[in-house]
Design a protein around this motif. Structure first.
Motif, PDB file in Angstrom:
ATOM      1  N   ILE B 315       0.834  -1.210   0.000  1.00 21.72           N
ATOM      2  CA  ILE B 315       0.000   0.000   0.000  1.00 21.72           C
ATOM      3  C   ILE B 315       0.860   1.249   0.000  1.00 21.72           C
ATOM      4  CG2 ILE B 315      -0.251  -0.092   2.534  1.00 21.72           C
ATOM      5  CD1 ILE B 315      -3.053   1.073   2.153  1.00 21.72           C
ATOM      6  N   MET B 383      -1.649  -5.159   0.203  1.00 23.10           N
ATOM      7  CA  MET B 383      -3.088  -4.963   0.053  1.00 23.10           C
ATOM      8  C   MET B 383      -3.832  -6.275  -0.117  1.00 23.10           C
ATOM      9  SD  MET B 383      -3.555  -1.547  -2.175  1.00 23.10           S
ATOM     10  CE  MET B 383      -2.526  -1.966  -3.531  1.00 23.10           C
ATOM     11  N   THR B 461      -8.164  -2.218  -0.462  1.00 19.60           N
ATOM     12  CA  THR B 461      -7.886  -2.061   0.961  1.00 19.60           C
ATOM     13  C   THR B 461      -9.172  -2.076   1.782  1.00 19.60           C
ATOM     14  OG1 THR B 461      -5.976  -0.720   0.418  1.00 19.60           O
ATOM     15  CG2 THR B 461      -6.754  -0.618   2.676  1.00 19.60           C
TER      16      THR B 461
END
Lengths: 98, 660, 167
Positions: B315, B383, B461
Motif C-alpha cells: 500500500i 493490500m 484495501t
C-alpha cells in the motif's frame, strides 16, 4: 709573541689526547686523555686571551668547572660499571651492541 | 530601503529555532531517559505547534507589508572569504511563507499522528528527535537567503531522511534503503554544488538578493552557462524530488515509519526540488532548454511512475509511486513557468498525500496490531492481506476516500484545481512551443492512471471481502483519536485547500497566484491566454478522464477474486513488468552498481589498495626502514673503541670542510 | 730569543713529552702521574702567557683535585699495576696513529689560517691580576657563573646517586 708556539703545543697535545683515546682500553686512562684534550683547548684559549682580551681566560674558568663536574660524574659511572662487570676494559663492555 | 520590520518578523529565527530546540531536548532525552514518553511528546509536538504559530504570525505580518522584495535578515557572517561573502541569513517572501506554513502546519499534524503511531516503539524519543531535526533543516532550506544556507538545509533534510528511513536499522533491508536514498541523493547534491560554483563564478555572489536581479544582465538568454547552471540545479532536484532518473530511492524509502513517509517523502522534503526551481525561476526563465527539460522530465516521470503504481501490492509503495508521479506534475508546472500552479499543487498535494499516507499508516497500524496479537508473520502492508477494512475503520476509510477523490482530480476538491491549473498552463504553452502539447498529453494520461490506481488501492484495501485471516479479523480496530484527529484536520484541508487559488474561470480570485506574484513575476513568461471555451474543454476533459479512470477501476477490478499475499499466483506479462517496476532497479544495478562494485573490488581494492598502497607504500616503507635499521644495527657493535674511531673520522671530515 | 721564549719552549717540550708518556705507560698510576706533570707544565705555560690566575687554578683544581680523584679511583679499584691488554693491537695502533696524525696535520693547517692577531688587547688590560678576571666574571658573565654552581650541584648529586650501591 707566544701565540703561534702556544697554538702548536695546543694542537700537539690535542692530537696526543686523541691518540690516547684511540689507543687505550682502560676507561680511566681514556678519561685522562679526554682531560688532556680539554687542557690543550685551554691552552689555546689562554694564548688567544693574551691577544684578544680576558674573555678567553674566563672561558677556561668555565671549562675547568665543567671538567670538575665531568670528572666527578664520569668516575662515578666508571665505579658503577666496575661494580657490575668487574672490569674497566672497554673491549669487555659492549652492552649496547645492536 | 525596506523599513525595519515589525516585531514578529524580526523574530523569524524563532521558527527554525523551535524545532532545533526540540531536537536538542529530545536528543538528550533519547540518551538519558528514553522512556519519558510524555516529556518527549510534549517537546516534539509542542515545538512544532509553536513553530507553526510563529510562522503564522510572521506570515500575517508579511501579508500586511506585502513587500515586492524578500525581507532578508542577516544574523552573522558565516563564510567571509575574499570575494565570497556568505552570511547566515534568512529571508521571508511570499514563496517561503507558503512553504513554512506547509512545513510547520502539516508537520505539526504529522507529529501529533506520530504520538499514536509510534507509541509502543522503543526508539520513541530518538524518533521525535530526528523528526524535529528534520523540520529544522527543512525550514532552513526554505528560509535560507543564499544558496549555501539553503544547501545546509538541503543536506540536512537528506541526512534526516537517511536517519528516518533506516530508523529500524536492525533489519538490513531498512538500513539498505536508507543508504540507497543517501547515495542517490548525493548524485543530485553534486549537481547542486556544481551549479552553486558556476553561479559564484559568473555572478560573484551566492545571495539570492544579488544573484537573481543580476541574472538577466549576467547571462545571455539561452546561453550555455545559464543552461548548464539550471540543468545542474535540476539534477539536484531530480535527486531530492525523486524524478527520472534518480527517483529510485523514494519507493525504497517507504521502509521508514509511515508518518515519516508522509512528512518527508510526500509533503515536504521531496518538494524541495520544486521549491528550488520556483526560487530560481529567474534563472530558469533565461534558459528555454532547461525549462523544457524540467517540464519534459516532470511529465515523463508523472506518466512513468503512474504506470508502476498500477501493479504494486504494498500500500505504501503505491503511494510512493503516486508521490513520484505527482512531483512530476509539479515539475511540469514550474517547468512551464506556471510557478504559482506548481506551488499550489505542492501545497494541495502536501494536504492530500499526507492524508493518504497517514491513512495508510492507520491501516498498517491496525493490521500490524492484529497480526501481532495472533503472532502471525504476514505482511501488514500488502493490500492482498487487507480488504473490507471500511467496516472496521470507517473514519480512516472515509477520509482516505476524500483524499483519493482529490488526487484523482474530482471537483471541487483541492487536487482538482491545482492539477487542472498545471495542465491548463501546459496546454496554453503548447501554442508557443508544440512540445508542451505532448507534455500535456502525458499529464492527462497520468491523470487517468492516477484515478485508476488510487481507486484500485481503495477497493482492495477497504472494500470487498476481508483477507486478513479469521482470527486476526477480530483484532482490527479503528485507530485512537490522536491518530484520527490529524486525519480529520488534513481531510478538511483537502476539501477546502482548493479555495486558496480558485481560478477566474470559476469566479475565484486566484489568490495564491496574486500572493506569489512578487516572487514569480520576475520569472514569469506569459503564455497566451486560452479562450474561456478552450479552458472549459480542458477542465471537462480532465474531469472526464478522472471519472473514466475511477469507473474503469470499479468495473475492471474484482476484489472478491483476490487471494491473500502468500497464496497469490505470480504475475505474468505486462503486469509482471509493471510489478517489477520496469526492471529499472535491475537496469541500474547492471549498468551502474555492478561496474562500480567490480571496479572497486578488482581494481581499487585488489590492485590499488592491496598491491600499491598496502604492498608498495605501507609494507615497502616498513621493509625499507627495517633494512636501514639492520644496516644501522651492524654499526652498533657496542665497542666504544669503534665509536671513537667513527667519531674521530667525523671530526676530521668536519674539520676538513672548515679548513678548506 | 729572549728568556721567556726559552722558558716557554722548555715547558712546552716538557708538556708534550710527559703527555706522550702519559698515553703510552701501561700502568694507569704512571699515566696519571705523567698527566700531572703535563698539567704542571701547562700551568707554567699559562703563567708565561700572562694568565697567572688560571695557572693557579690549574694547579689547584686540575693537578690538585681532579687528578687526585683519578688516582683515588684507580687505587680504589685496585688497578695499580700494568695490564697486558691495556694497549690495543697493531691494527688499533695503526688506525690510532693515522687518525691522530691526520688530526694534527689539520690542526696545524688550521693554525696557519688563524686570525691575524694584534697587540691591542694587551695594552688595555692589566694582565694576570685577579680583578681583571674577576670583574667581568661577576658582571658580564654573572649568569653563566651562577649556572655553573647548578652544574656542580647536579654533578655532586649525580656522582652520589651513581656511586652509591643502593639508594
Amino acid at each position: 709573541m707566544l701565540l703561534g708556539p702556544a697554538l702548536t703545543v695546543s694542537g700537539v697535545l690535542f692530537a696526543l689526547g686523541v691518540l690516547g683515546v684511540l689507543l687505550r682500553r682502560n676507561a680511566i686512562v681514556i678519561f685522562m686523555c679526554v682531560e688532556l684534550m680539554l687542557n690543550a683547548a685551554n691552552l689555546a684559549f689562554v694564548a688567544f686571551a693574551q691577544q684578544l682580551g680576558v674573555a678567553g681566560q674566563i672561558f677556561v674558568f668555565f671549562v675547568m668547572a665543567v671538567a670538575a663536574a665531568e670528572a666527578a660524574v664520569g668516575l662515578a659511572i666508571i665505579l658503577a660499571v666496575y661494580r657490575h662487570r668487574h672490569t674497566v676494559d672497554l673491549q669487555n663492555i659492549n652492552l649496547l651492541k645492536g | 530601503m525596506i523599513p525595519l520590520p515589525p516585531l514578529p518578523l524580526a523574530l523569524l529565527w524563532v521558527v527554525p529555532a523551535l524545532p532545533l530546540a526540540g531536537f536538542v531536548v529530545n536528543g538528550a532525552l533519547a540518551l538519558a531517559a528514553p522512556r519519558a514518553k510524555r516529556a518527549v511528546s510534549i517537546t516534539g509536538v509542542g515545538a512544532l505547534v509553536l513553530a507553526f504559530a510563529a510562522a503564522a504570525l510572521a506570515v500575517v505580518e508579511l501579508a500586511q507589508l506585502h513587500p515586492s522584495a524578500p525581507l532578508v535578515f542577516r544574523y552573522w557572517e558565516w563564510l567571509p572569504v575574499g570575494d565570497l561573502q556568505v552570511a547566515l541569513a534568512l529571508q521571508l517572501d511570499q514563496l517561503s511563507a507558503v512553504m513554512i506554513l506547509v512545513v510547520t502546519g502539516v508537520g505539526a499534524l504529522i507529529h501529533v499522528f506520530s504520538v499514536g503511531y509510534m507509541h509502543d516503539d522503543p526508539g520513541y524519543a530518538r524518533y521525535f528527535a530526528y523528526l524535529n531535526l528534520f523540520v529544522f533543516f527543512m525550514l532552513t532550506l526554505v528560509l535560507g537567503a543564499s544558496f549555501p544556507v539553503m544547501f545546509v538545509g538541503w543536506e540536512g533534510v537528506g541526512l534526516c531522511s537517511y536517519l528516518l528511513i533506516g530508523f529500524w536499522f536492525t533489519e538490513k533491508i531498512n538500513a539498505d534503503a536508507g543508504k540507497k536514498a543517501f547515495i542517490v541523493n548525493r548524485i543530485g547534491d553534486f549537481g547542486f554544488l556544481v551549479a552553486m560554483l558556476l553561479i559564484f563564478r559568473h555572478t560573484g555572489s551566492l545571495d539570492f538578493g544579488v544573484v537573481f536581479p543580476k541574472a538577466s544582465a549576467a547571462f545571455a538568454v539561452g546561453g550555455p552557462v545559464v543552461t548548464a547552471i539550471t540543468l545542474f540545479l535540476f539534477l539536484g532536484c531530480t535527486g531530492k524530488s525523486a524524478q527520472i532518473p534518480l527517483y529510485i530511492w523514494l519507493p525504497d524509502a517507504m521502509q521508514g515509519p509511515t508518518p515519516v513517509s508522509a512528512l518527508i517523502h510526500a509533503a515536504t522534503m521531496v518538494t524541495a526540488g520544486v521549491y528550488l526551481v520556483a526560487r530560481c525561476g529567474a534563472l530558469f526563465a533565461l534558459s528555454p532548454v532547461a525549462s523544457a527539460t524540467v517540464a519534459g522530465v516532470g511529465a515523463l516521470t508523472a506518466l512513468f511512475a503512474a504506470t508502476i503504481a498500477l501493479k504494486q501490492w504494498d500500500i505504501k509503495r503505491v503511494l510512493a509511486y503516486s508521490t513520484v508521479s505527482q512531483l512530476g506534475y509539479m515539475f511540469l508546472g514550474v517547468g512551464t513557468g506556471a510557478y504559482a500552479a506548481g506551488i499550489f499543487h505542492l501545497t494541495t498535494h502536501a494536504f492530500f498525500k499526507a492524508l493518504l499516507f497517514l491513512g495508510s499508516g492507520s491501516v498498517i497500524h491496525a493490521m500490524h496490531r492484529a497480526y501481532h496479537a495472533t503472532h502471525a508473520h504476514e505482511d501488514a502492508q500488502d493490500m492482498r492481506n487487507m480488504g473490507g477494512l471500511a467496516r472496521y475503520m470507517p473514519w480512516t476509510a472515509a477520509l482516505m476516500w476524500i483524499a483519493t477523490l482529490a488526487i484523482a482530480g474530482i471537483p471541487p476538491l483541492a487536487g482538482f484545481f491545482s492539477k487542472d491549473e498545471i495542465l491548463g498552463a501546459a496546454f496554453a504553452r503548447g501554442a508557443v512551443r508544440p512540445a508542451w502539447y505532448v507534455f500535456w498529453g502525458m499529464g492527462l494520461a497520468a491523470a487517468l492512471l492516477t484515478a485508476f490506481y488510487m481507486t484500485r488501492l481503495m477497493l482492495y484495501t477497504f472494500h470487498g471481502p476481508n483477507r486478513t485471516g479469521d482470527r486476526e479479523r477480530e483484532q482490527l480496530h479503528e485507530a485512537p483519536p490522536v491518530m484520527t484527529g490529524p486525519l480529520v484536520a488534513l481531510g478538511a484541508l483537502t476539501v477546502l485547500g482548493g479555495a486558496l487559488n480558485i481560478p477566474p474561470l470559476f469566479g475565484g480570485g486566484a489568490r495564491l497566484e496574486h500572493w506569489l506574484a512578487p516572487v514569480t513575476d520576475a520569472a514569469f513568461t506569459p503564455a497566451p491566454d486560452a479562450s474561456p471555451a478552450t479552458e472549459w474543454v480542458l477542465v471537462v476533459s480532465a474531469v472526464l478522464v478522472a471519472a473514466v479512470g475511477m469507473v474503469g477501476a470499479f468495473r475492471l477490478l474484482k476484489p472478491e477474486a483476490l487471494a491473500p499475499a502468500r497464496l497469490a499466483p505470480p504475475e505474468r506479462g505486462l503486469g509482471r513488468l509493471l510489478w517489477k517496476k520496469w526492471y529499472v532497479d535491475e537496469l541500474y544495478d547492471a549498468i551502474v552498481v555492478r561496474p562500480v562494485l567490480w571496479l572497486s573490488r578488482e581494481v581499487l581494492w585488489k590492485i590499488v589498495d592491496m598491491r600499491l598502497v598496502d604492498g608498495l607504500l605501507v609494507n615497502g616503507t616498513a621493509a625499507a626502514s627495517r633494512a636501514l635499521g639492520w644496516v644501522g644495527s651492524r654499526l652498533q657493535t657496542g665497542e666504544v673503541g669503534v665509536y671513537v674511531v667513527l667519531f674521530v673520522v667525523g671530526v676530521l671530515a668536519v674539520l676538513g670542510a672548515v679548513v678548506r | 730569543m729572549d728568556g721567556t721564549r726559552i722558558l716557554f719552549d722548555g715547558f712546552a717540550l716538557l708538556a708534550m713529552g710527559s703527555a706522550g708518556l702519559c698515553i703510552t705507560r701501561r700502568n694507569p698510576v704512571a699515566s696519571a702521574l705523567w698527566l700531572v706533570v703535563t698539567l704542571f707544565a701547562l700551568a707554567a705555560l699559562f703563567v708565561l702567557l700572562d694568565a697567572q690566575f688560571i695557572a693557579v687554578l690549574q694547579v689547584l683544581v686540575y693537578a690538585g683535585a681532579i687528578m687526585v680523584l683519578f688516582l683515588f679511583v684507580i687505587m680504589l679499584l685496585n688497578l695499580g699495576r700494568a695490564a697486558p691488554t691495556d694497549l690495543k693491537g697493531p691494527l688499533g695502533l695503526g688506525v690510532g696513529v693515522l687518525l691522530a696524525g691526520l688530526l694534527l696535520v689539520q690542526l696545524l693547517v688550521l693554525r696557519q689560517a688563524g686570525p691575524a692577531t694584534g697587540g691591542a688587547a694587551r695594552a688595555t688590560v692589566e694582565q694576570g691580576i685577579i680583578p681583571t678576571v674577576a670583574r667581568p666574571l661577576f658582571t658580564a658573565y654573572l649568569v653563566p657563573f651562577e649556572i655553573t654552581s647548578l652544574l656542580l650541584l647536579a654533578a655532586i648529586v649525580g656522582a652520589v646517586v651513581l656511586a652509591k650501591r643502593k639508594l
